[in-house]
Motif scaffolding. Structure first.
Motif: not given
Length: 208
Positions: A48-51, A23-25, A99-106
């Motif tokens: 949203d999905q990552m949260r 799912l992460f990938a 967690r760092n990837s959420r900032t990346l996606v944002r």
């Protein structure tokens, strides 16, 4: 512990890792698509999905911890120790990468909303990043040293470095910065020491 990792701890780890890491990938792949298609709404949907999916990474950590107890104290499971140990040592770094990837996606979504330039190397970097996560999972399960995953991580950093040397906006540069942070964590997950991981990321970012 017996609930989380009963008679076959490796099967339990694989089931949890299949769910969390695939799912992460997939989420990173979709973020790459949002950049290629210049679709800010798609990037926001991924965020949203990552949260919502963070508990799956937490569950993976719990399962790996329980499985490690089983393989260490049960002689019947000792042959599985190498695989479970790889997950145990890597999962904390994968959680940090997530967690760092959420900032990346944002920031990818912000770049698109602000109509920033998106060089093709930027989504390509994210595609390599997603491939690295998949390869890491596959090589762990096979009991192999994750050499292919390491190379894909560095490919991601190289493409991100190329994107930085092109026309890229403020949020785009933050995406690149976060990707380098994530790359460091993924290299640590593969067993690379801290100083060596930083050195490899710097060299890849410079195009070496």
């Amino acid at each position: 512990m017996l609930v989380l990792a009963p008679l076959n701890p490796l099967r339990t780890v694989r089931r949890a890792a299949d769910t969390a890491l695939d799912l992460f990938a997939h989420q990173i792949t979709i973020c790459a698509k949002s950049l290629t298609d210049r679709d800010a709404r798609l990037a926001e949907a991924v965020l949203d999905q990552m949260r919502d999916s963070e508990p799956k990474l937490t569950q993976l950590t719990q399962v790996v911890t329980a499985a490690d107890e089983v393989v260490r104290f049960s002689p019947l499971r000792w042959r599985r120790r190498r695989i479970v140990r790889a997950y145990r040592q890597g999962v904390k770094h994968m959680e940090r990468a997530f967690r760092n990837s959420r900032t990346l996606v944002r920031r990818a979504g912000t770049a698109l909303r602000d109509a920033e330039s998106v060089p093709p190397d930027l989504p390509a970097a994210l595609e390599h990043y997603a491939a690295a996560v998949r390869l890491l999972h596959r090589e762990f399960l096979a009991g192999q040293e994750p050499l292919q995953a390491r190379e894909r991580v560095l490919q991601a950093v190289r493409h991100a470095g190329e994107a930085c040397r092109q026309d890229i906006g403020f949020s785009g540069t933050i995406v690149v910065s976060q990707l380098r942070t994530v790359a460091n964590e993924l290299l640590r997950a593969t067993g690379v020491r801290h100083d060596e991981a930083r050195r490899l990321v710097r060299r890849a970012a410079a195009g070496y």
